[in-house]
Design an enzyme around this catalytic site. Structure first.
Site, PDB file in Angstrom:
ATOM      1  N   GLY A  98       2.290  -0.666  28.860  1.00  0.00           N
ATOM      2  CA  GLY A  98       2.538  -2.101  28.853  1.00  0.00           C
ATOM      3  C   GLY A  98       2.780  -2.649  30.240  1.00  0.00           C
ATOM      4  O   GLY A  98       2.865  -1.909  31.222  1.00  0.00           O
ATOM      5  N   GLY A 148       4.633  -3.370  32.935  1.00  0.00           N
ATOM      6  CA  GLY A 148       5.954  -2.963  33.399  1.00  0.00           C
ATOM      7  C   GLY A 148       6.483  -3.787  34.547  1.00  0.00           C
ATOM      8  O   GLY A 148       7.683  -3.771  34.827  1.00  0.00           O
ATOM      9  N   ASP A 205      -5.652   2.507  30.769  1.00  0.00           N
ATOM     10  CA  ASP A 205      -4.865   1.274  30.839  1.00  0.00           C
ATOM     11  C   ASP A 205      -5.176   0.466  32.094  1.00  0.00           C
ATOM     12  O   ASP A 205      -4.685  -0.656  32.239  1.00  0.00           O
ATOM     13  CB  ASP A 205      -3.365   1.582  30.773  1.00  0.00           C
ATOM     14  CG  ASP A 205      -2.911   2.561  31.844  1.00  0.00           C
ATOM     15  OD1 ASP A 205      -3.335   3.730  31.763  1.00  0.00           O
ATOM     16  OD2 ASP A 205      -2.164   2.169  32.749  1.00  0.00           O
TER      17      ASP A 205
END
Length: 492
Positions: free
Chosen positions: A94, A96, A255
């Site tokens: 995610g 961060g 990601d």
């Protein structure tokens, strides 16, 4: 629709990602930074956002794009996603240290703004959510350099610094980068819902991406298969473009892969200097998974990971494999096309691939500078001349180069190549200026002393990478000896 540039007082955002269900993200405000100051800004990106360039020097600009003040209409959020890191499933990740503020549309282009370094989020994974000045300048400069090289990329509106300290290997000053892209959705965004067995959310995300970024796919018989096929094609094309300019991303985790086929998340990147196909630009990558020669294969591997995640909504293994199967052919076709451009060849003839391979073999065995070798090759005449010497000076094996040049000139003769036309064409695709690590380091060290002139000068030079810019000749030279010891890692 307004066409004249907007002042900051008129500038507004709308966060379409925030219309997804609340479990796709966490709403939170940026953590303020102390006494923000402007390090550098891109007037080109401001124009894309339809933002008045006079605003770039205002106090409001500093507050808006450092996160200290909310831009009207924005709904800052940190998105959740997962991913494979260095080939290993890492689970939930995610945003961060990044917050998506929202987007704006101008000239039929939708662009979203994300603040990187805006503070802790629920996905910070024991980090502080901040970015350091060093990495922020590198990302800002490389985003804009890649755009000038005509390679799909996220952009950077500005770097805003602060004397607020953060700790990495040593204490460093912090900064915020305002990143701009049509979408910040990643391959890992789809993996998150697939591996959590949330197929309704997987479909919802796919519908969102198609509606926002690929509306033409909505009428396809199987829009999800078409989505995978399009992303696979874009990714394969992007990998060929990276290879053609010697760019190395350094951390191609799923990601960090953009669902719209753009270069995303600049961390331990590098441009090839002394050519070595096994070169690893990321000091953290001890196994060389993301070395230069591995990038095309890793791009394919990442597309396979995306295919796995999308397979439930695509519906069948055969349809999934069919969408994925085009990667090798697309990559080969684009790489071959780019090589013909770089070598100044107008036609595709038998033996061309062997000719290209011969030059890369010479680059490898001589560790010749990648960028300068192609730039000097661009200036050669059809007949041997004094222009050969600049290229020959880059190679220890001059006899080997001379033999290759005989074959190369014979190939040029096959299509009756005109010197002037061919040279102009080659110079338009073989850059003179790239963001070498040592150039970025010099700019960073000055910026750490509050001298931002070098960052801004470097930005100006890199905006025109194919121009001669004779007054900046030293920015195209071989790196100095001290630059050999520069290392870049994931710790930014």
């Amino acid at each position: 629709m307004t066409t004249s540039p907007l002042s900051l007082q008129e500038f507004m955002l709308e966060n379409q990602f925030a219309e997804l269900p609340a479990h796709f993200y966490t709403h939170l405000a940026a953590s303020p930074i102390d006494k923000p100051y402007l390090v550098a800004a891109s007037t080109e990106v401001a124009a894309q956002l339809n933002l008045d360039q006079a605003s770039l020097n205002s106090p409001e600009f500093l507050n808006y794009f450092s996160g200290n003040q909310l831009i009207p209409g924005s709904k800052p959020l940190a998105a959740v996603y997962s991913g494979h890191q260095f080939g290993v499933w890492a689970g939930q990740l995610g945003d961060g240290r990044a917050l998506l503020l929202g987007g704006t549309s101008h000239a039929e282009q939708h662009l979203e703004i994300q603040l990187k370094g805006a503070g802790m989020t629920p996905y910070s994974r024991m980090g502080d959510g901040r970015a350091v000045l060093r990495s922020s300048i590198r990302e800002f400069l490389c985003s804009e350099a890649m755009a000038a090289l005509n390679i799909p990329t996220s952009r950077a509106l500005c770097v805003i610094g602060s004397d607020q300290m953060v700790f990495r290997e040593t204490p460093e000053t912090s900064a915020v980068v305002a990143r701009v892209a049509p979408s910040f959705v990643r391959f890992g965004s789809f993996e998150h819902w697939y591996y959590n067995d949330r197929m309704d959310d997987l479909r919802l995300l796919a519908d969102y991406v198609i509606a926002l970024s690929y509306p033409e796919l909505q009428t396809e018989n199987n829009p999800y298969q078409a989505l995978l096929a399009t992303v696979t094609t874009r990714t394969a094309t992007l990998m060929a473009q990276w290879q053609a300019v010697g760019f190395m991303h350094g951390v191609m985790n799923t990601d960090n892969m953009s669902i719209i086929g753009q270069t995303l998340d600049y961390g331990p990147f590098g441009f090839m200097e002394a050519y070595d196909e096994k070169h690893i630009c990321n000091h953290t990558d001890q196994q060389g998974r993301y070395s230069y020669r591995m990038q095309p294969a890793i791009g394919n591997w990442n597309c396979q990971a995306l295919a796995q995640a999308l397979s439930p909504v695509i519906g069948s293994v055969d349809d999934t494999n069919a969408a994925l199967s085009h990667y090798p052919a697309v990559y080969r076709k684009k790489w071959t096309e780019l090589m013909h451009q770089k070598f100044g060849l107008k036609t595709d003839q038998e033996g061309d691939l062997d000719l290209f391979a011969g030059f890369f073999t010479l680059l490898q065995s001589n560790h010749a500078d990648f960028t300068l070798s192609f730039r000097h090759l661009s200036k050669l005449s059809n007949q041997k001349s004094t222009k050969d010497e600049l290229l020959r000076d880059l190679f220890l094996d001059r006899d080997g180069l001379d033999l290759w040049l005989l074959d190369y000139r014979a190939r040029l003769g096959m299509e009756q190549s005109d010197d002037k036309t061919r040279q102009a064409s080659m110079l338009s695709v073989n850059p003179k200026f790239v963001l070498r690590n040592y150039l970025a380091q010099v700019a960073i060290e000055k910026a750490q002393k509050k001298d931002f002139s070098e960052t801004r000068k470097l930005l100006s030079i890199l905006k025109n990478p194919y121009d001669e810019q004779e007054e900046h000749e030293d920015y195209a030279e071989l790196p100095p000896d001290w630059a050999r010891h520069l290392e870049v890692s994931c710790s930014s």
